[in-house]
Design a protein around this motif. Sequence first.
Motif, PDB file in Angstrom:
ATOM      1  N   PRO A   1       0.817  -1.220   0.000  1.00 33.13           N
ATOM      2  CA  PRO A   1       0.000   0.000   0.000  1.00 33.13           C
ATOM      3  C   PRO A   1       0.849   1.268   0.000  1.00 33.13           C
ATOM      4  CG  PRO A   1       0.083  -0.952   2.191  1.00 33.13           C
ATOM      5  CD  PRO A   1       0.864  -1.871   1.314  1.00 33.13           C
ATOM      6  N   ILE A   2       0.431   2.231  -0.812  1.00 27.13           N
ATOM      7  CA  ILE A   2       1.146   3.509  -0.843  1.00 27.13           C
ATOM      8  C   ILE A   2       0.447   4.513   0.076  1.00 27.13           C
ATOM      9  CG2 ILE A   2       1.703   5.483  -2.356  1.00 27.13           C
ATOM     10  CD1 ILE A   2       2.355   3.439  -4.517  1.00 27.13           C
ATOM     11  N   GLY A   3      -0.847   4.382   0.212  1.00 28.11           N
ATOM     12  CA  GLY A   3      -1.598   5.289   1.086  1.00 28.11           C
ATOM     13  C   GLY A   3      -2.539   4.521   1.999  1.00 28.11           C
ATOM     14  N   PRO A   4      -3.078   5.203   3.017  1.00 28.58           N
ATOM     15  CA  PRO A   4      -3.922   4.522   4.011  1.00 28.58           C
ATOM     16  C   PRO A   4      -5.205   3.944   3.426  1.00 28.58           C
ATOM     17  CG  PRO A   4      -4.008   6.898   4.313  1.00 28.58           C
ATOM     18  CD  PRO A   4      -2.927   6.638   3.314  1.00 28.58           C
ATOM     19  N   CYS A   5      -5.707   4.534   2.331  1.00 26.57           N
ATOM     20  CA  CYS A   5      -6.956   4.015   1.744  1.00 26.57           C
ATOM     21  C   CYS A   5      -6.766   2.616   1.168  1.00 26.57           C
ATOM     22  CB  CYS A   5      -7.465   4.931   0.633  1.00 26.57           C
ATOM     23  SG  CYS A   5      -7.722   6.597   1.154  1.00 26.57           S
ATOM     24  N   MET A   6      -5.517   2.237   0.914  1.00 28.75           N
ATOM     25  CA  MET A   6      -5.247   0.871   0.448  1.00 28.75           C
ATOM     26  C   MET A   6      -4.861  -0.045   1.612  1.00 28.75           C
ATOM     27  SD  MET A   6      -5.367  -1.102  -2.147  1.00 28.75           S
ATOM     28  CE  MET A   6      -5.165  -0.455  -3.808  1.00 28.75           C
ATOM     29  N   VAL A   7      -4.447   0.560   2.738  1.00 33.42           N
ATOM     30  CA  VAL A   7      -4.047  -0.250   3.897  1.00 33.42           C
ATOM     31  C   VAL A   7      -5.282  -0.810   4.596  1.00 33.42           C
ATOM     32  CG1 VAL A   7      -3.019  -0.191   6.201  1.00 33.42           C
ATOM     33  CG2 VAL A   7      -1.923   1.067   4.338  1.00 33.42           C
ATOM     34  N   SER A   8      -6.189   0.061   4.930  1.00 29.39           N
ATOM     35  CA  SER A   8      -7.298  -0.324   5.813  1.00 29.39           C
ATOM     36  C   SER A   8      -8.346  -1.136   5.061  1.00 29.39           C
ATOM     37  CB  SER A   8      -7.958   0.944   6.377  1.00 29.39           C
ATOM     38  OG  SER A   8      -9.143   0.590   7.045  1.00 29.39           O
ATOM     39  N   VAL A   9      -8.890  -2.137   5.724  1.00 29.37           N
ATOM     40  CA  VAL A   9      -9.952  -2.934   5.097  1.00 29.37           C
ATOM     41  C   VAL A   9     -11.215  -2.093   4.890  1.00 29.37           C
ATOM     42  CG1 VAL A   9      -9.159  -5.189   5.868  1.00 29.37           C
ATOM     43  CG2 VAL A   9     -10.717  -3.878   7.329  1.00 29.37           C
ATOM     44  N   GLU A  10     -11.282  -0.926   5.551  1.00 36.77           N
ATOM     45  CA  GLU A  10     -12.417  -0.019   5.345  1.00 36.77           C
ATOM     46  C   GLU A  10     -12.068   1.107   4.368  1.00 36.77           C
ATOM     47  OE1 GLU A  10     -13.761   1.328   9.176  1.00 36.77           O
ATOM     48  OE2 GLU A  10     -14.876  -0.520   9.487  1.00 36.77           O
ATOM     49  N   GLY A  11     -10.846   1.124   3.879  1.00 41.98           N
ATOM     50  CA  GLY A  11     -10.415   2.185   2.968  1.00 41.98           C
ATOM     51  C   GLY A  11     -10.993   1.978   1.573  1.00 41.98           C
ATOM     52  N   ALA A  12     -11.322   3.074   0.912  1.00 43.24           N
ATOM     53  CA  ALA A  12     -11.986   2.982  -0.395  1.00 43.24           C
ATOM     54  C   ALA A  12     -11.139   2.220  -1.419  1.00 43.24           C
ATOM     55  CB  ALA A  12     -12.295   4.390  -0.905  1.00 43.24           C
ATOM     56  N   CYS A  13      -9.828   2.422  -1.409  1.00 39.03           N
ATOM     57  CA  CYS A  13      -8.982   1.749  -2.409  1.00 39.03           C
ATOM     58  C   CYS A  13      -8.899   0.248  -2.125  1.00 39.03           C
ATOM     59  CB  CYS A  13      -7.583   2.369  -2.421  1.00 39.03           C
ATOM     60  SG  CYS A  13      -7.602   4.097  -2.902  1.00 39.03           S
ATOM     61  N   ASN A  14      -8.738  -0.101  -0.848  1.00 38.13           N
ATOM     62  CA  ASN A  14      -8.668  -1.514  -0.477  1.00 38.13           C
ATOM     63  C   ASN A  14      -9.982  -2.220  -0.832  1.00 38.13           C
ATOM     64  OD1 ASN A  14      -9.144  -3.830   1.428  1.00 38.13           O
ATOM     65  ND2 ASN A  14      -7.035  -3.376   1.991  1.00 38.13           N
ATOM     66  N   VAL A  15     -11.093  -1.568  -0.507  1.00 36.91           N
ATOM     67  CA  VAL A  15     -12.413  -2.152  -0.781  1.00 36.91           C
ATOM     68  C   VAL A  15     -12.615  -2.302  -2.293  1.00 36.91           C
ATOM     69  CG1 VAL A  15     -14.894  -1.692  -0.650  1.00 36.91           C
ATOM     70  CG2 VAL A  15     -13.465  -1.360   1.370  1.00 36.91           C
ATOM     71  N   ALA A  16     -12.264  -1.246  -3.051  1.00 34.76           N
ATOM     72  CA  ALA A  16     -12.439  -1.309  -4.510  1.00 34.76           C
ATOM     73  C   ALA A  16     -11.541  -2.391  -5.106  1.00 34.76           C
ATOM     74  CB  ALA A  16     -12.113   0.048  -5.127  1.00 34.76           C
ATOM     75  N   TYR A  17     -10.336  -2.537  -4.557  1.00 32.49           N
ATOM     76  CA  TYR A  17      -9.414  -3.566  -5.075  1.00 32.49           C
ATOM     77  C   TYR A  17      -9.996  -4.969  -4.847  1.00 32.49           C
ATOM     78  CZ  TYR A  17      -5.150  -6.154  -6.046  1.00 32.49           C
ATOM     79  OH  TYR A  17      -4.235  -7.028  -6.586  1.00 32.49           O
ATOM     80  N   ARG A  18     -10.570  -5.179  -3.650  1.00 33.78           N
ATOM     81  CA  ARG A  18     -11.079  -6.514  -3.333  1.00 33.78           C
ATOM     82  C   ARG A  18     -12.391  -6.846  -4.052  1.00 33.78           C
ATOM     83  NH1 ARG A  18     -12.248  -6.986   2.303  1.00 33.78           N
ATOM     84  NH2 ARG A  18     -12.046  -4.739   2.491  1.00 33.78           N
ATOM     85  N   TYR A  19     -13.270  -5.855  -4.179  1.00 34.00           N
ATOM     86  CA  TYR A  19     -14.621  -6.183  -4.647  1.00 34.00           C
ATOM     87  C   TYR A  19     -14.984  -5.623  -6.032  1.00 34.00           C
ATOM     88  CZ  TYR A  19     -15.352  -7.444   0.237  1.00 34.00           C
ATOM     89  OH  TYR A  19     -15.255  -8.029   1.475  1.00 34.00           O
ATOM     90  N   GLU A  20     -14.300  -4.567  -6.465  1.00 33.49           N
ATOM     91  CA  GLU A  20     -14.791  -3.899  -7.670  1.00 33.49           C
ATOM     92  C   GLU A  20     -13.783  -3.855  -8.807  1.00 33.49           C
ATOM     93  OE1 GLU A  20     -15.953  -0.160  -5.910  1.00 33.49           O
ATOM     94  OE2 GLU A  20     -17.991  -0.872  -5.549  1.00 33.49           O
ATOM     95  N   LYS A  21     -12.542  -4.335  -8.527  1.00 34.90           N
ATOM     96  CA  LYS A  21     -11.526  -4.269  -9.583  1.00 34.90           C
ATOM     97  C   LYS A  21     -11.886  -5.280 -10.679  1.00 34.90           C
ATOM     98  CE  LYS A  21      -6.538  -4.324 -10.146  1.00 34.90           C
ATOM     99  NZ  LYS A  21      -6.358  -5.545 -10.941  1.00 34.90           N
ATOM    100  N   GLN A  22     -11.869  -4.801 -11.924  1.00 31.50           N
ATOM    101  CA  GLN A  22     -12.249  -5.696 -13.046  1.00 31.50           C
ATOM    102  C   GLN A  22     -11.136  -6.711 -13.320  1.00 31.50           C
ATOM    103  OE1 GLN A  22     -15.307  -5.474 -14.222  1.00 31.50           O
ATOM    104  NE2 GLN A  22     -15.638  -3.750 -12.840  1.00 31.50           N
TER     105      GLN A  22
END
Length: 349
Positions: free
Chosen positions: A328-349
């Motif tokens: 992770p480069i930023g906290p939004c990818m670190v936290s399981v509640e972060g928008a980037c982490n969530v999008a990576y797990r559930y919405e990334k094509q």
Amino acid sequence: MKFMKKTEKIIEKINELAGEIGGDVSLMEVCGTHTQAVARAGIRALMPKNVHLTTGPGCPVCVTAQEDIDAIVSLALAGVPVATYGDMLRVPGHLGSLDEAREKGAKVFSVYSVEEALGVLEECPDLVFFGLGFETTAPMTAYAVKKGLTVYSTHKLFVPAMKALLNIGELKIDGFISPGHVSTIIGVKPYEDMGVPQVITGFAPEDILVGIYMLLKQIKEGRADVENEYTRSVRKDGNPAAYGEIFEVFEVVDGNWRGFGVIPKSGLEIKKEFGKYDAKVKHKDILDKVDFSKSRRPTPCKCGEIIRGLKEPKDCPVFGKVCKPENPIGPCMVSVEGACNVAYRYEKQ
Ligand code: SF4
């Protein structure tokens, strides 16, 4: 089957109302658990074309200011033992993360609760707990301070951030899917003077869909009320005992938020009478030497704009390429509640 039928019915009603409203409607969820629930259930894809769901500042790890990350890492590197919740260990600052400080020999403990931190305190009397989160976690930290745990507080009050979003006016917000967990503590009243439709909503997909339906109904009828969909957990007055516990130990100050900067009266600092358990007082000599100008330097990470609903994870050029949950480069990818982490797990094509 019964569940499916009910869900289909709600979606049908949402479509009907959206059609009657006609213009674009922007609804924001402001709770990390809602961010996860919306993505996991694929709710965005179920929305009519004119109903847009955005994510706000509901992830406590994400909104913790860079200065505070750098301060706690500085304490750890200076030999002060530090404990905090797991996700926070991986948030990078300009001196690295707490995890990296541990690799360099610092005493850093990952804990699941303040009780666990109090257990570590028995072995490690100089321990500092890095306290973060909103009205949901602040009562537990307050309890731990009264038990003798030294705390570096980054705790925050949530409603001032919602008001700041409206006042900044960068984004059209037609309604809030208001936070379920925070509301169990603060109740309904603190939201009442915001002049925008709100529905306090639970976390099952059906709760969220009903919340969206209730918001659209308010918008169509020209109302701006605070409604409570999550009545099985949220009472009108919240939880006065837990809310009271916060203000026994903390005082309200201006709070520093990632993505916003300082929001007046949104922070919680330890009161003077508990000053001997305030890490900012106890370790002032170390903190005074930290060069916070480096913390304020702009970085390519878009978390600040994502927290304010202005950008989505896919707008970041390194999303899913260089920046991933394992790097992770930023906290939004670190936290399981972060928008980037969530999008990576559930919405990334
Ligand atoms: S993908 Fe990474 S770098 Fe980009 S905004 Fe999200 S956390 Fe920041």
